[in-house]
Design a protein around this motif. Structure first.
Motif, PDB file in Angstrom:
ATOM      1  N   ASP A 189      -1.054  -6.669   0.226  1.00  0.00           N
ATOM      2  CA  ASP A 189      -1.174  -6.081  -1.100  1.00  0.00           C
ATOM      3  C   ASP A 189      -0.614  -4.651  -1.034  1.00  0.00           C
ATOM      4  O   ASP A 189      -1.283  -3.720  -0.563  1.00  0.00           O
ATOM      5  CB  ASP A 189      -2.637  -6.079  -1.551  1.00  0.00           C
ATOM      6  CG  ASP A 189      -2.791  -5.718  -3.026  1.00  0.00           C
ATOM      7  OD1 ASP A 189      -1.921  -4.995  -3.552  1.00  0.00           O
ATOM      8  OD2 ASP A 189      -3.777  -6.150  -3.641  1.00  0.00           O
ATOM      9  N   VAL A 190       0.617  -4.468  -1.508  1.00  0.00           N
ATOM     10  CA  VAL A 190       1.298  -3.183  -1.372  1.00  0.00           C
ATOM     11  C   VAL A 190       0.608  -2.111  -2.209  1.00  0.00           C
ATOM     12  O   VAL A 190       0.441  -0.964  -1.763  1.00  0.00           O
ATOM     13  CB  VAL A 190       2.777  -3.322  -1.770  1.00  0.00           C
ATOM     14  CG1 VAL A 190       3.475  -1.973  -1.716  1.00  0.00           C
ATOM     15  CG2 VAL A 190       3.472  -4.314  -0.850  1.00  0.00           C
ATOM     16  N   LYS A 191       0.199  -2.445  -3.423  1.00  0.00           N
ATOM     17  CA  LYS A 191      -0.451  -1.457  -4.278  1.00  0.00           C
ATOM     18  C   LYS A 191      -1.778  -1.008  -3.677  1.00  0.00           C
ATOM     19  O   LYS A 191      -2.107   0.188  -3.703  1.00  0.00           O
ATOM     20  CB  LYS A 191      -0.666  -2.041  -5.675  1.00  0.00           C
ATOM     21  CG  LYS A 191       0.629  -2.305  -6.428  1.00  0.00           C
ATOM     22  CD  LYS A 191       0.341  -2.815  -7.841  1.00  0.00           C
ATOM     23  CE  LYS A 191       1.641  -3.044  -8.597  1.00  0.00           C
ATOM     24  NZ  LYS A 191       1.385  -3.562  -9.987  1.00  0.00           N
ATOM     25  N   LEU A 192      -2.531  -1.932  -3.128  1.00  0.00           N
ATOM     26  CA  LEU A 192      -3.791  -1.574  -2.488  1.00  0.00           C
ATOM     27  C   LEU A 192      -3.540  -0.702  -1.262  1.00  0.00           C
ATOM     28  O   LEU A 192      -4.269   0.275  -1.021  1.00  0.00           O
ATOM     29  CB  LEU A 192      -4.554  -2.834  -2.082  1.00  0.00           C
ATOM     30  CG  LEU A 192      -5.851  -2.610  -1.299  1.00  0.00           C
ATOM     31  CD1 LEU A 192      -6.854  -1.819  -2.127  1.00  0.00           C
ATOM     32  CD2 LEU A 192      -6.434  -3.947  -0.841  1.00  0.00           C
ATOM     33  N   LEU A 233       1.544  13.205   0.329  1.00  0.00           N
ATOM     34  CA  LEU A 233       2.519  12.350  -0.347  1.00  0.00           C
ATOM     35  C   LEU A 233       2.695  11.067   0.461  1.00  0.00           C
ATOM     36  O   LEU A 233       2.866  11.106   1.683  1.00  0.00           O
ATOM     37  CB  LEU A 233       3.859  13.076  -0.480  1.00  0.00           C
ATOM     38  CG  LEU A 233       5.020  12.283  -1.077  1.00  0.00           C
ATOM     39  CD1 LEU A 233       4.740  11.949  -2.531  1.00  0.00           C
ATOM     40  CD2 LEU A 233       6.319  13.051  -0.941  1.00  0.00           C
ATOM     41  N   VAL A 234       2.647   9.918  -0.228  1.00  0.00           N
ATOM     42  CA  VAL A 234       2.835   8.608   0.396  1.00  0.00           C
ATOM     43  C   VAL A 234       4.096   7.988  -0.179  1.00  0.00           C
ATOM     44  O   VAL A 234       4.227   7.836  -1.398  1.00  0.00           O
ATOM     45  CB  VAL A 234       1.629   7.687   0.158  1.00  0.00           C
ATOM     46  CG1 VAL A 234       1.881   6.309   0.782  1.00  0.00           C
ATOM     47  CG2 VAL A 234       0.361   8.295   0.740  1.00  0.00           C
ATOM     48  N   THR A 235       5.040   7.640   0.684  1.00  0.00           N
ATOM     49  CA  THR A 235       6.283   7.001   0.267  1.00  0.00           C
ATOM     50  C   THR A 235       6.438   5.664   0.989  1.00  0.00           C
ATOM     51  O   THR A 235       5.803   5.428   2.023  1.00  0.00           O
ATOM     52  CB  THR A 235       7.500   7.887   0.569  1.00  0.00           C
ATOM     53  OG1 THR A 235       7.536   8.188   1.975  1.00  0.00           O
ATOM     54  CG2 THR A 235       7.417   9.197  -0.209  1.00  0.00           C
ATOM     55  N   LEU A 236       7.297   4.806   0.445  1.00  0.00           N
ATOM     56  CA  LEU A 236       7.447   3.439   0.953  1.00  0.00           C
ATOM     57  C   LEU A 236       8.912   3.141   1.199  1.00  0.00           C
ATOM     58  O   LEU A 236       9.794   3.566   0.454  1.00  0.00           O
ATOM     59  CB  LEU A 236       6.858   2.452  -0.052  1.00  0.00           C
ATOM     60  CG  LEU A 236       6.922   0.951   0.264  1.00  0.00           C
ATOM     61  CD1 LEU A 236       5.720   0.243  -0.360  1.00  0.00           C
ATOM     62  CD2 LEU A 236       8.199   0.322  -0.302  1.00  0.00           C
ATOM     63  N   SER A 237       9.157   2.390   2.258  1.00  0.00           N
ATOM     64  CA  SER A 237      10.489   1.835   2.526  1.00  0.00           C
ATOM     65  C   SER A 237      10.288   0.480   3.191  1.00  0.00           C
ATOM     66  O   SER A 237       9.229   0.198   3.747  1.00  0.00           O
ATOM     67  CB  SER A 237      11.318   2.765   3.424  1.00  0.00           C
ATOM     68  OG  SER A 237      10.688   2.912   4.684  1.00  0.00           O
ATOM     69  N   ALA A 238      11.320  -0.344   3.124  1.00  0.00           N
ATOM     70  CA  ALA A 238      11.229  -1.699   3.685  1.00  0.00           C
ATOM     71  C   ALA A 238      12.399  -1.924   4.633  1.00  0.00           C
ATOM     72  O   ALA A 238      13.510  -1.441   4.405  1.00  0.00           O
ATOM     73  CB  ALA A 238      11.239  -2.741   2.569  1.00  0.00           C
ATOM     74  N   GLY A 276      -8.510  -8.826   4.587  1.00  0.00           N
ATOM     75  CA  GLY A 276      -7.240  -9.440   4.904  1.00  0.00           C
ATOM     76  C   GLY A 276      -6.134  -9.157   3.912  1.00  0.00           C
ATOM     77  O   GLY A 276      -5.031  -9.712   4.044  1.00  0.00           O
ATOM     78  N   ARG A 277      -6.396  -8.292   2.935  1.00  0.00           N
ATOM     79  CA  ARG A 277      -5.369  -8.013   1.925  1.00  0.00           C
ATOM     80  C   ARG A 277      -4.302  -7.047   2.448  1.00  0.00           C
ATOM     81  O   ARG A 277      -3.188  -7.017   1.935  1.00  0.00           O
ATOM     82  CB  ARG A 277      -6.021  -7.453   0.662  1.00  0.00           C
ATOM     83  CG  ARG A 277      -6.979  -8.434   0.000  1.00  0.00           C
ATOM     84  CD  ARG A 277      -7.696  -7.776  -1.164  1.00  0.00           C
ATOM     85  NE  ARG A 277      -6.755  -7.356  -2.203  1.00  0.00           N
ATOM     86  CZ  ARG A 277      -7.123  -6.676  -3.289  1.00  0.00           C
ATOM     87  NH1 ARG A 277      -8.393  -6.316  -3.447  1.00  0.00           N
ATOM     88  NH2 ARG A 277      -6.225  -6.326  -4.190  1.00  0.00           N
ATOM     89  N   VAL A 278      -4.662  -6.231   3.440  1.00  0.00           N
ATOM     90  CA  VAL A 278      -3.705  -5.308   4.063  1.00  0.00           C
ATOM     91  C   VAL A 278      -3.764  -5.546   5.562  1.00  0.00           C
ATOM     92  O   VAL A 278      -4.841  -5.509   6.164  1.00  0.00           O
ATOM     93  CB  VAL A 278      -4.037  -3.837   3.741  1.00  0.00           C
ATOM     94  CG1 VAL A 278      -3.058  -2.914   4.458  1.00  0.00           C
ATOM     95  CG2 VAL A 278      -4.002  -3.595   2.240  1.00  0.00           C
ATOM     96  N   ALA A 279      -2.620  -5.809   6.160  1.00  0.00           N
ATOM     97  CA  ALA A 279      -2.548  -6.061   7.601  1.00  0.00           C
ATOM     98  C   ALA A 279      -1.428  -5.217   8.192  1.00  0.00           C
ATOM     99  O   ALA A 279      -0.338  -5.116   7.608  1.00  0.00           O
ATOM    100  CB  ALA A 279      -2.304  -7.547   7.889  1.00  0.00           C
TER     101      ALA A 279
END
Length: 306
Positions: A189-192, A233-238, A276-279
């Motif tokens: 769960d990316v938003k969580l 600040l929290v940022t995201l990359s894949a 188990g929503r975030v691993a």
């Protein structure tokens, strides 16, 4: 013996030397007493150190002035000799002269002061003494991970302030920007995960934000600086393996390792608390299909019949 004493008393040079020595002794004793009073009467360690250093320097300078005044008439005749020898002395002692100039620059230019954490001459450490020729550091880093003392005391020539950059970790802005990366599995769960990391970062590193904002505002009034985000600040990359979150935050320069430890500990606690929503992800290798192997055993050929 009495005749020798009478001769010394009658000699004006001897009388002048004795008077200068007595005045120098009294001056030195007076400044020595002042240093003892300062050590006992001043409770703040930084102020006590600075006052005693100034008193020591002024005391030595006063002794030199006493002798210079006593022999001022003799010194005039040495002017020409010193002028001729000046060029040779300057060449032979050029490193010493540059170090003294570096000490003057450090003392008046605000490069650093005792207690600051700096990188000077390629050495990182806390300044524990600033001498006329050398700056003494308590080293950090090297084989020790994190900003922790190694136990080595390093003396760096003051001339390095003219030859290499001086990095001050704690001078006008005693905070550092630091960041950690958190790999999260695809399917989580990316938003969580983002909300969780923002909450943890604010909990661990948010208490220094007001002080950091105040110091940054003071710095902006002195230098041409742009406004920056000081809040966490929290940022995201894949990438091909996982989703990577980067948590960027401001931290006190002495608490960088402890803050990172608290941050990772809280992240692990929050991940375990999520059903188990975030691993978290790790580097694994999955063998999709094994290549086909064809093995044939061929025996010796039978002899042909005669």
């Amino acid at each position: 013996m009495t005749g020798l004493v009478d001769q010394l008393v009658a000699d004006p040079t001897a009388r002048k030397l004795a008077g200068a020595a007595l005045a120098a002794l009294v001056t030195f004793a007076a400044f020595w007493l002042l240093r003892r009073v300062a050590r006992r009467g001043i409770e703040d360690a930084r102020t006590r150190y600075q006052v005693t250093r100034v008193l020591r320097f002024v005391g030595y300078l006063s002794v030199v002035v006493v002798f210079a005044l006593a022999y001022s008439d003799k010194l005039r005749s040495l002017g020409l000799t010193l002028g001729v020898a000046g060029a040779g002395i300057a060449f032979a002692l050029q490193e010493v002269i540059v170090s003294v100039a570096g000490w003057l620059a450090v003392s008046s230019g605000g490069f650093y002061k005792t207690g600051d954490r700096v990188q000077l001459g390629g050495i990182r450490g806390d300044v524990i003494d600033i001498g006329v020729l050398r700056t003494t550091l308590m080293e950090i880093g090297e084989w020790v991970k994190g900003d922790i003392y190694t136990g080595r005391v390093v003396r760096v020539a003051n001339s390095f302030v003219f030859k290499q950059p001086v990095f001050n970790y704690s001078g006008e802005f005693p905070f550092l920007w630091d960041e950690v990366t958190i790999p999260v599995k695809y399917g989580s769960d990316v938003k969580l995960a983002r909300r969780m990391l923002e909450r943890v970062a604010q909990e661990v590193a948010g208490d220094v934000v007001p002080a950091a904002k105040e110091r940054w505002a003071e710095l902006s009034r002195r230098y041409l600086l742009e406004q920056v985000q000081i809040e966490p600040l929290v940022t995201l990359s894949a990438n091909d393996n996982w989703i990577e979150f980067t948590v960027r935050y401001v931290v006190d320069y002495k608490l960088r390792r402890l803050t990172k430890d608290r941050l990772f500990s809280r992240v692990l606690e929050e991940v375990d608390a999520s059903p188990g929503r975030v691993a978290l992800a790790s580097a694994t290798f999955h063998l999709v299909e094994a290549p086909r192997i064809d093995v044939r055993l061929v025996g010796p050929e039978s002899p042909s019949p005669s």
